[in-house]
Design a protein around this motif. Structure first.
Motif, short mmCIF file in Angstrom:
data_model
loop_
_atom_site.label_atom_id
_atom_site.label_comp_id
_atom_site.label_asym_id
_atom_site.label_seq_id
_atom_site.Cartn_x
_atom_site.Cartn_y
_atom_site.Cartn_z
N TRP A 15 0.75 -1.17 0.12
CA TRP A 15 -0.09 0.10 -0.18
C TRP A 15 0.79 1.29 0.06
N LEU A 16 1.87 1.42 0.81
CA LEU A 16 2.85 2.55 1.04
C LEU A 16 3.72 2.62 -0.33
N CYS A 17 4.08 1.55 -1.04
CA CYS A 17 4.65 1.79 -2.02
C CYS A 17 3.73 2.32 -3.39
N SER A 18 2.52 1.95 -3.34
CA SER A 18 1.51 2.35 -4.28
C SER A 18 1.21 4.14 -4.02
N TRP A 19 1.02 4.33 -2.72
CA TRP A 19 0.90 5.53 -2.33
C TRP A 19 2.00 6.61 -2.68
N ASN A 58 2.30 7.36 -6.60
CA ASN A 58 1.60 8.31 -7.03
C ASN A 58 2.03 9.96 -6.73
N ARG A 59 2.90 9.88 -5.76
CA ARG A 59 3.62 11.27 -5.55
C ARG A 59 5.07 11.42 -6.06
N VAL A 60 5.77 10.33 -6.32
CA VAL A 60 7.07 10.55 -6.90
C VAL A 60 7.20 10.10 -8.35
N SER A 61 6.26 9.43 -8.94
CA SER A 61 6.34 9.01 -10.26
C SER A 61 7.50 8.21 -10.81
N CYS A 62 7.86 7.41 -9.91
CA CYS A 62 9.00 6.54 -10.18
C CYS A 62 8.80 5.14 -9.25
N ALA A 63 8.90 4.14 -9.73
CA ALA A 63 8.56 2.94 -8.80
C ALA A 63 9.90 2.70 -8.04
N SER A 64 10.93 2.77 -8.63
CA SER A 64 12.22 2.58 -7.92
C SER A 64 12.34 3.75 -6.73
N HIS A 65 11.94 5.07 -6.95
CA HIS A 65 12.17 5.84 -5.72
C HIS A 65 11.15 5.58 -4.72
N ALA A 66 10.06 5.17 -5.20
CA ALA A 66 8.75 4.89 -4.20
C ALA A 66 9.25 3.63 -3.35
N GLU A 67 10.05 2.77 -4.06
CA GLU A 67 10.46 1.64 -3.07
C GLU A 67 11.33 2.05 -2.09
N ASP A 68 12.34 2.84 -2.60
CA ASP A 68 13.42 3.39 -1.66
C ASP A 68 12.83 4.11 -0.44
N LEU A 69 11.84 4.87 -0.89
CA LEU A 69 11.41 5.87 0.19
C LEU A 69 10.28 5.09 1.16
N ALA A 70 9.88 4.16 0.64
CA ALA A 70 8.97 3.09 1.48
C ALA A 70 10.17 2.40 2.37
N GLN A 71 11.09 1.79 1.81
CA GLN A 71 12.14 1.36 2.83
C GLN A 71 12.78 2.18 3.89
N ASP A 72 12.82 3.43 3.47
CA ASP A 72 13.40 4.65 4.30
C ASP A 72 12.19 4.83 5.46
N THR A 73 10.97 4.78 4.97
CA THR A 73 9.74 4.84 5.83
C THR A 73 9.66 3.91 7.02
#
Length: 170
Positions: free
Chosen positions: A23-27, A30-45
């Motif tokens: 859910w967080l990766c999907s969320w 939608n905010r960073v428009s890049c799956a790999s950045h989203a994954e990195d940010l989810a891990q950091d979260t």
């Protein structure tokens, strides 16, 4: 007692991750428009949350995760903007003056640290610092632009310089 709490924290963290990671990766996508950045940010979260002493007090995981992730997204865009401005400045230099990739990375990291340090200052102090150090403006010109006295500009710059010195040396 500490072992039981550690085991409880571990179990809760694992459950939190399994139930909310996708859910967080999907969320984030939608905010960073890049799956790999989203994954990195989810891990950091999740890393930020897992290391938090308040882990077991989380009652509403998704709003909590979103709040932590929002801060990381803001920092992500802030870093991106700093890097873009720096690379624009480098593009204006003659080729022989462009620093190596290692030096560029160090400069970007230092600019990010400086940006975080300046963020804690009042707007006039921050603006005076940037005008003096990035645009090379004189005190009198800064004073005119900020509609303050030159002695105020001097005080602003002393405050900003000290603040940045201590923030960067920490």
């Amino acid at each position: 007692m500490a072992r039981k709490q550690s085991a409880a924290s571990h179990g809760f963290a694992e459950q939190l991750y399994l139930e909310h990671h996708s859910w967080l990766c999907s969320w984030l996508r939608n905010r960073v428009s890049c799956a790999s950045h989203a994954e990195d940010l989810a891990q950091d979260t999740f890393m930020g949350i897992l290391l938090s002493p308040q882990l077991l007090t989380i009652r509403e995981p998704r709003p909590f995760l979103a709040t932590v992730a929002r801060r990381l997204v803001a920092n992500f865009y802030r870093r991106k903007k700093i890097e873009e401005h720096y690379l624009q400045a480098l593009a204006e230099l003659p080729e022989e003056a462009i620093p190596s990739p290692e030096v560029r990375q160090q400069a970007i990291e230092m600019l990010e640290q400086l940006d975080r340090a300046l963020d804690g200052l009042p707007p006039h102090v921050r603006e005076a610092f940037l005008l003096a150090h990035l645009q090379g403006m004189r005190y009198s010109d800064i004073a005119e632009r900020l509609r303050v006295s030159t002695s105020s500009v001097k005080q602003y710059l002393q405050r900003a310089n000290l603040h940045c010195f201590f923030a960067l040396s920490a």
